[in-house]
Design a protein around this motif. Structure first.
Motif, PDB file in Angstrom:
ATOM      1  N   ASP A  23       0.940  -1.230   0.085  1.00 16.27           N
ATOM      2  CA  ASP A  23      -0.111  -0.152  -0.118  1.00 16.27           C
ATOM      3  C   ASP A  23       0.824   1.333   0.121  1.00 16.27           C
ATOM      4  OD1 ASP A  23      -2.361   1.457  -0.002  1.00 16.27           O
ATOM      5  OD2 ASP A  23      -2.280   1.651   2.231  1.00 16.27           O
ATOM      6  N   LYS A  24       0.669   2.201  -0.945  1.00 16.25           N
ATOM      7  CA  LYS A  24       1.215   3.477  -1.053  1.00 16.25           C
ATOM      8  C   LYS A  24       2.945   3.140  -1.223  1.00 16.25           C
ATOM      9  CE  LYS A  24      -2.202   6.270   1.097  1.00 16.25           C
ATOM     10  NZ  LYS A  24      -2.696   7.100   2.127  1.00 16.25           N
ATOM     11  N   THR A  25       3.235   1.989  -1.758  1.00 19.82           N
ATOM     12  CA  THR A  25       4.721   1.917  -1.992  1.00 19.82           C
ATOM     13  C   THR A  25       4.899   1.062  -3.162  1.00 19.82           C
ATOM     14  OG1 THR A  25       5.086   1.359   0.437  1.00 19.82           O
ATOM     15  CG2 THR A  25       6.666   0.723  -0.999  1.00 19.82           C
ATOM     16  N   ILE A  26       5.941   1.586  -3.875  1.00 21.37           N
ATOM     17  CA  ILE A  26       6.535   0.867  -5.144  1.00 21.37           C
ATOM     18  C   ILE A  26       7.793   0.474  -5.126  1.00 21.37           C
ATOM     19  CG2 ILE A  26       4.497   2.059  -6.639  1.00 21.37           C
ATOM     20  CD1 ILE A  26       6.939   3.832  -7.343  1.00 21.37           C
ATOM     21  N   VAL A  27       8.224  -0.595  -5.478  1.00 24.10           N
ATOM     22  CA  VAL A  27       9.513  -0.854  -6.085  1.00 24.10           C
ATOM     23  C   VAL A  27      10.036  -0.589  -7.339  1.00 24.10           C
ATOM     24  CG1 VAL A  27      11.221  -2.829  -5.629  1.00 24.10           C
ATOM     25  CG2 VAL A  27       9.283  -2.894  -4.256  1.00 24.10           C
ATOM     26  N   VAL A  28      11.174   0.160  -7.446  1.00 23.69           N
ATOM     27  CA  VAL A  28      11.514   0.655  -8.616  1.00 23.69           C
ATOM     28  C   VAL A  28      13.073   0.028  -8.962  1.00 23.69           C
ATOM     29  CG1 VAL A  28      12.228   2.771 -10.323  1.00 23.69           C
ATOM     30  CG2 VAL A  28      10.362   2.945  -8.469  1.00 23.69           C
ATOM     31  N   ARG A  29      13.159  -0.614 -10.337  1.00 17.71           N
ATOM     32  CA  ARG A  29      14.537  -0.938 -10.467  1.00 17.71           C
ATOM     33  C   ARG A  29      15.126  -0.105 -11.502  1.00 17.71           C
ATOM     34  NH1 ARG A  29      14.071  -5.978 -14.214  1.00 17.71           N
ATOM     35  NH2 ARG A  29      14.082  -4.541 -15.881  1.00 17.71           N
ATOM     36  N   VAL A  30      16.453   0.700 -11.068  1.00 12.71           N
ATOM     37  CA  VAL A  30      17.293   1.520 -11.553  1.00 12.71           C
ATOM     38  C   VAL A  30      18.386   0.950 -12.437  1.00 12.71           C
ATOM     39  CG1 VAL A  30      18.473   3.789 -11.557  1.00 12.71           C
ATOM     40  CG2 VAL A  30      16.350   3.169 -10.149  1.00 12.71           C
ATOM     41  N   GLU A  31      18.626   1.465 -13.721  1.00 13.82           N
ATOM     42  CA  GLU A  31      19.749   0.678 -14.363  1.00 13.82           C
ATOM     43  C   GLU A  31      20.738   1.492 -14.621  1.00 13.82           C
ATOM     44  OE1 GLU A  31      18.707  -1.790 -17.914  1.00 13.82           O
ATOM     45  OE2 GLU A  31      17.864  -3.411 -16.608  1.00 13.82           O
ATOM     46  N   THR A  32      22.066   1.584 -14.229  1.00 10.47           N
ATOM     47  CA  THR A  32      23.183   2.317 -14.664  1.00 10.47           C
ATOM     48  C   THR A  32      24.079   1.777 -15.279  1.00 10.47           C
ATOM     49  OG1 THR A  32      24.285   2.000 -12.391  1.00 10.47           O
ATOM     50  CG2 THR A  32      22.547   3.934 -12.681  1.00 10.47           C
ATOM     51  N   LEU A  33      25.093   2.387 -16.443  1.00 18.34           N
ATOM     52  CA  LEU A  33      26.080   1.664 -17.021  1.00 18.34           C
ATOM     53  C   LEU A  33      27.162   2.203 -16.339  1.00 18.34           C
ATOM     54  CD1 LEU A  33      24.947   2.270 -20.675  1.00 18.34           C
ATOM     55  CD2 LEU A  33      24.867   0.088 -19.528  1.00 18.34           C
ATOM     56  N   VAL A  34      28.168   1.199 -15.933  1.00 16.75           N
ATOM     57  CA  VAL A  34      29.445   1.487 -15.093  1.00 16.75           C
ATOM     58  C   VAL A  34      30.511   0.792 -16.173  1.00 16.75           C
ATOM     59  CG1 VAL A  34      30.600   1.128 -13.074  1.00 16.75           C
ATOM     60  CG2 VAL A  34      28.173   1.583 -12.895  1.00 16.75           C
ATOM     61  N   LYS A  35      31.365   1.715 -16.181  1.00 25.33           N
ATOM     62  CA  LYS A  35      32.624   1.366 -17.187  1.00 25.33           C
ATOM     63  C   LYS A  35      33.572   0.412 -16.008  1.00 25.33           C
ATOM     64  CE  LYS A  35      35.816   2.979 -20.408  1.00 25.33           C
ATOM     65  NZ  LYS A  35      36.381   4.228 -20.981  1.00 25.33           N
ATOM     66  N   HIS A  36      33.825  -0.913 -16.577  1.00 24.03           N
ATOM     67  CA  HIS A  36      34.527  -1.923 -15.692  1.00 24.03           C
ATOM     68  C   HIS A  36      36.082  -1.376 -15.713  1.00 24.03           C
ATOM     69  CE1 HIS A  36      36.429  -5.381 -14.592  1.00 24.03           C
ATOM     70  NE2 HIS A  36      35.387  -5.845 -14.237  1.00 24.03           N
ATOM     71  N   PRO A  37      36.784  -1.457 -14.560  1.00 27.01           N
ATOM     72  CA  PRO A  37      38.002  -0.561 -14.517  1.00 27.01           C
ATOM     73  C   PRO A  37      39.111  -1.610 -15.012  1.00 27.01           C
ATOM     74  CG  PRO A  37      36.989  -1.775 -12.494  1.00 27.01           C
ATOM     75  CD  PRO A  37      36.137  -1.858 -13.224  1.00 27.01           C
ATOM     76  N   LEU A  38      38.930  -2.896 -15.344  1.00 25.53           N
ATOM     77  CA  LEU A  38      40.057  -3.713 -15.955  1.00 25.53           C
ATOM     78  C   LEU A  38      39.835  -3.911 -17.703  1.00 25.53           C
ATOM     79  CD1 LEU A  38      42.496  -5.036 -15.635  1.00 25.53           C
ATOM     80  CD2 LEU A  38      41.427  -7.115 -15.070  1.00 25.53           C
ATOM     81  N   LEU A  39      38.453  -4.040 -17.867  1.00 23.11           N
ATOM     82  CA  LEU A  39      37.821  -4.636 -18.970  1.00 23.11           C
ATOM     83  C   LEU A  39      37.626  -3.392 -19.782  1.00 23.11           C
ATOM     84  CD1 LEU A  39      35.930  -7.728 -18.319  1.00 23.11           C
ATOM     85  CD2 LEU A  39      38.186  -7.621 -19.123  1.00 23.11           C
ATOM     86  N   LYS A  40      37.426  -2.320 -19.444  1.00 18.34           N
ATOM     87  CA  LYS A  40      36.990  -0.789 -20.201  1.00 18.34           C
ATOM     88  C   LYS A  40      35.724  -1.001 -20.771  1.00 18.34           C
ATOM     89  CE  LYS A  40      40.944   0.870 -18.706  1.00 18.34           C
ATOM     90  NZ  LYS A  40      41.126   1.046 -17.336  1.00 18.34           N
ATOM     91  N   LYS A  41      34.976  -1.940 -20.484  1.00 21.61           N
ATOM     92  CA  LYS A  41      33.675  -2.219 -21.260  1.00 21.61           C
ATOM     93  C   LYS A  41      32.556  -1.811 -20.397  1.00 21.61           C
ATOM     94  CE  LYS A  41      31.857  -6.181 -21.873  1.00 21.61           C
ATOM     95  NZ  LYS A  41      31.537  -7.522 -22.467  1.00 21.61           N
ATOM     96  N   TYR A  42      31.499  -1.328 -20.745  1.00 27.50           N
ATOM     97  CA  TYR A  42      30.248  -1.026 -20.016  1.00 27.50           C
ATOM     98  C   TYR A  42      29.458  -2.204 -19.404  1.00 27.50           C
ATOM     99  CZ  TYR A  42      31.430   4.138 -20.979  1.00 27.50           C
ATOM    100  OH  TYR A  42      31.871   5.082 -20.994  1.00 27.50           O
ATOM    101  N   VAL A  43      29.269  -2.009 -18.121  1.00 25.21           N
ATOM    102  CA  VAL A  43      28.446  -3.207 -17.336  1.00 25.21           C
ATOM    103  C   VAL A  43      27.173  -2.444 -17.070  1.00 25.21           C
ATOM    104  CG1 VAL A  43      28.415  -4.806 -15.555  1.00 25.21           C
ATOM    105  CG2 VAL A  43      30.659  -4.241 -16.778  1.00 25.21           C
ATOM    106  N   ARG A  44      25.917  -3.234 -16.824  1.00 22.22           N
ATOM    107  CA  ARG A  44      24.892  -2.379 -16.508  1.00 22.22           C
ATOM    108  C   ARG A  44      24.639  -3.056 -15.084  1.00 22.22           C
ATOM    109  NH1 ARG A  44      21.141  -3.820 -20.896  1.00 22.22           N
ATOM    110  NH2 ARG A  44      21.871  -1.918 -21.624  1.00 22.22           N
ATOM    111  N   ARG A  45      24.240  -2.105 -14.211  1.00 26.31           N
ATOM    112  CA  ARG A  45      24.271  -2.248 -12.692  1.00 26.31           C
ATOM    113  C   ARG A  45      22.656  -1.966 -12.757  1.00 26.31           C
ATOM    114  NH1 ARG A  45      28.503  -5.027 -11.425  1.00 26.31           N
ATOM    115  NH2 ARG A  45      30.281  -3.983 -11.386  1.00 26.31           N
ATOM    116  N   ARG A  46      22.134  -3.079 -11.806  1.00 25.27           N
ATOM    117  CA  ARG A  46      20.782  -2.838 -11.372  1.00 25.27           C
ATOM    118  C   ARG A  46      20.641  -2.685  -9.872  1.00 25.27           C
ATOM    119  NH1 ARG A  46      18.849  -7.643 -15.160  1.00 25.27           N
ATOM    120  NH2 ARG A  46      18.553  -6.674 -17.104  1.00 25.27           N
ATOM    121  N   ASN A  47      19.753  -1.584  -9.463  1.00 26.10           N
ATOM    122  CA  ASN A  47      19.478  -1.520  -8.077  1.00 26.10           C
ATOM    123  C   ASN A  47      17.871  -1.211  -7.993  1.00 26.10           C
ATOM    124  OD1 ASN A  47      22.042  -1.460  -7.757  1.00 26.10           O
ATOM    125  ND2 ASN A  47      21.841   0.506  -6.298  1.00 26.10           N
TER     126      ASN A  47
END
Length: 88
Positions: A23-47
């Protein structure tokens, strides 16, 4: 829905609603793109964030904007700002 005014610098995030069962609450999934420190490719993070939805107007699949807010419960520290896109 009335536009809310918030004081100070607060984080604003955009994500998808994955649950609206509480009741009166939602759960929101937020995706962010973070650059991997070693591989230098973008990884999708979800919270997942629990946000206050005072009018119970969000449904699963809606794209929403949430803002950092004072603690409302043990896990709720976010507040719904607006619905950007309704689910079909």
């Amino acid at each position: 829905m009335a536009e809310l005014k918030f004081k100070g610098n607060r984080r604003v995030l955009t994500g998808m609603v994955v649950s609206d069962k509480a009741d009166k609450t939602i759960v929101v999934r937020v995706e962010t793109l973070v650059k991997h420190p070693l591989l230098k490719k973008y990884v999708r993070r979800r919270n997942k964030f629990m946000a206050h939805d005072p009018a119970n107007e969000c449904g699963i699949g809606d794209k929403v904007q949430i803002v950092e807010y004072r603690p409302l419960s043990k896990q709720k520290r976010w507040h719904l700002v607006k619905i950007l896109e309704k689910a079909v």
